[in-house]
Scaffold this motif. Structure first.
Motif, PDB file in Angstrom:
ATOM      1  N   UNK A 161      30.202  45.047  42.446  1.00 18.67           N
ATOM      2  CA  UNK A 161      31.524  45.102  43.077  1.00 18.67           C
ATOM      3  C   UNK A 161      32.345  43.850  42.785  1.00 18.67           C
ATOM      4  N   UNK A 162      31.728  42.687  42.900  1.00 19.76           N
ATOM      5  CA  UNK A 162      32.467  41.454  42.647  1.00 19.76           C
ATOM      6  C   UNK A 162      32.892  41.364  41.183  1.00 19.76           C
ATOM      7  N   UNK A 163      32.008  41.789  40.297  1.00 22.53           N
ATOM      8  CA  UNK A 163      32.346  41.766  38.887  1.00 22.53           C
ATOM      9  C   UNK A 163      33.472  42.719  38.546  1.00 22.53           C
ATOM     10  N   UNK A 164      33.495  43.888  39.204  1.00 20.16           N
ATOM     11  CA  UNK A 164      34.577  44.847  38.980  1.00 20.16           C
ATOM     12  C   UNK A 164      35.901  44.275  39.460  1.00 20.16           C
ATOM     13  N   UNK A 165      35.885  43.647  40.615  1.00 18.22           N
ATOM     14  CA  UNK A 165      37.117  43.049  41.146  1.00 18.22           C
ATOM     15  C   UNK A 165      37.639  41.966  40.219  1.00 18.22           C
ATOM     16  N   UNK A 170      41.012  39.936  35.174  1.00 15.20           N
ATOM     17  CA  UNK A 170      40.891  39.173  33.927  1.00 15.20           C
ATOM     18  C   UNK A 170      40.887  40.040  32.674  1.00 15.20           C
ATOM     19  N   UNK A 171      40.576  41.331  32.823  1.00 17.79           N
ATOM     20  CA  UNK A 171      40.496  42.226  31.679  1.00 17.79           C
ATOM     21  C   UNK A 171      41.109  43.563  32.011  1.00 17.79           C
ATOM     22  N   UNK A 172      40.390  44.631  31.671  1.00 17.00           N
ATOM     23  CA  UNK A 172      40.855  45.989  31.953  1.00 17.00           C
ATOM     24  C   UNK A 172      39.753  46.730  32.689  1.00 17.00           C
ATOM     25  N   UNK A 235      36.304  45.265  29.005  1.00 14.73           N
ATOM     26  CA  UNK A 235      36.679  46.551  29.580  1.00 14.73           C
ATOM     27  C   UNK A 235      35.562  47.017  30.503  1.00 14.73           C
ATOM     28  N   UNK A 236      35.918  47.580  31.634  1.00 11.36           N
ATOM     29  CA  UNK A 236      34.952  48.166  32.546  1.00 11.36           C
ATOM     30  C   UNK A 236      35.464  49.490  33.074  1.00 11.36           C
ATOM     31  N   UNK A 261      29.859  49.359  32.893  1.00  8.91           N
ATOM     32  CA  UNK A 261      29.882  50.401  33.919  1.00  8.91           C
ATOM     33  C   UNK A 261      29.662  49.778  35.290  1.00  8.91           C
ATOM     34  N   UNK A 262      30.531  50.126  36.230  1.00  8.90           N
ATOM     35  CA  UNK A 262      30.322  49.769  37.629  1.00  8.90           C
ATOM     36  C   UNK A 262      29.638  50.964  38.279  1.00  8.90           C
TER      37      UNK A 262
END
Length: 284
Positions: A161-165, A170-172, A235-236, A261-262
């Protein structure tokens, strides 16, 4: 290495010297089709006809851990249990694997992603699924020789979750759900509608043609570039529970764009009331 294979390509591979292991991953998000009809049973569908030699894999039981806690509806499976399930299905490190479902591609993509994430070097999804196959089917349940695949997680990028936020800033970060769920207009499953702030709406249904097959790679590249990806940045992807998002990661792979992938996706994010929620058509 190609991430998908056509029905004709699969027929040729099956006739070759090192035919792929076939995994049937038929699954449906909504268990009850319509009122009064029986619940969807992928194993029953498998028993009515499957590719010769294909082994059935249960997405909910073998490609995910039981839901609960904060991991979303389809948490990652226990690595040892996943490895045991794949070995029972005949998966080995030196033999290619082809996965398929009923045609939507979401469940097959989940199996593809898990096998690739855990280190299998040669996994492809049957483009168009079972509906694209023109060859014979069988109803007999095969008894494959045990495989030797040992999962080694980490071969593909994974987000929490933190990485997705952070990636949304910072990216897409793509939201692969339907647009109305992204906008927060409806939410049939999770606690609240909307999206992760900064995420871009990119419904995975727009990556395929009417027959369920992926659009050509150049069209997918153009689509993702128009949405902000494809220039070398990170990208995620997320969705509701990490299934249709795997299909979008697969589409990005077809386009030549690596993506994380999240897995917890919106079902994990929205379960925590402290996490921010954006609504409307814009990333915000």
């Amino acid at each position: 290495m190609n991430a998908i294979i056509s029905a004709s390509g699969l027929a040729s591979a099956l006739a070759g010297p090192n035919p792929p292991v076939l995994l049937d991953v038929r699954w449906q998000l909504t268990l009850a089709r319509t009122a009064g009809e029986p619940a969807f049973d992928g194993r029953f569908e498998y028993g009515t006809g499957h590719l010769p030699g294909a082994v059935y894999v249960d997405l909910d039981r073998e490609l995910a851990s039981p839901p609960g806690g904060t991991g979303g509806r389809h948490p990652l499976p226990d690595t040892e249990e996943f490895g045991a399930a794949m070995r029972r299905a005949g998966v080995s490190a030196t033999r290619p694997v082809v996965v398929y479902d009923g045609g939507q591609g979401w469940a097959a993509a989940r199996a593809w992603w898990l096998l690739r994430w855990t280190g299998h070097p040669d996994v492809r999804v049957l483009d168009g699924g079972l509906t694209a196959w023109q060859g014979p089917l069988e109803t007999a349940v095969p008894e494959p020789a045990a495989g030797d695949f040992v999962p080694r997680p980490g071969a593909l990028p994974l987000l929490d979750a933190d990485g997705a936020a952070a990636l949304a800033r910072s990216g897409v970060l793509f939201d692969a759900r339907a647009g109305e769920r992204y906008r927060g207009e409806v939410e049939p499953i999770d606690r609240v509608g909307g999206h992760i702030p900064g995420a871009v709406s990119a419904p995975t249904t727009e990556n395929v043609a009417a027959d369920g097959r992926f659009l050509p790679a150049e069209e997918l590249r153009a689509r993702f570039k128009a949405l902000g990806a494809g220039d070398g940045g990170e990208v995620g992807v997320y969705c509701g529970s990490g299934v249709s998002a795997a299909h979008e990661v697969l589409a990005l792979a077809v386009a030549g764009i690596p993506a994380a992938l999240y897995v917890g996706s919106w079902s994990e994010w929205s379960a925590d009331p402290s996490r921010p929620v954006a609504v409307g058509p814009d990333p915000q």
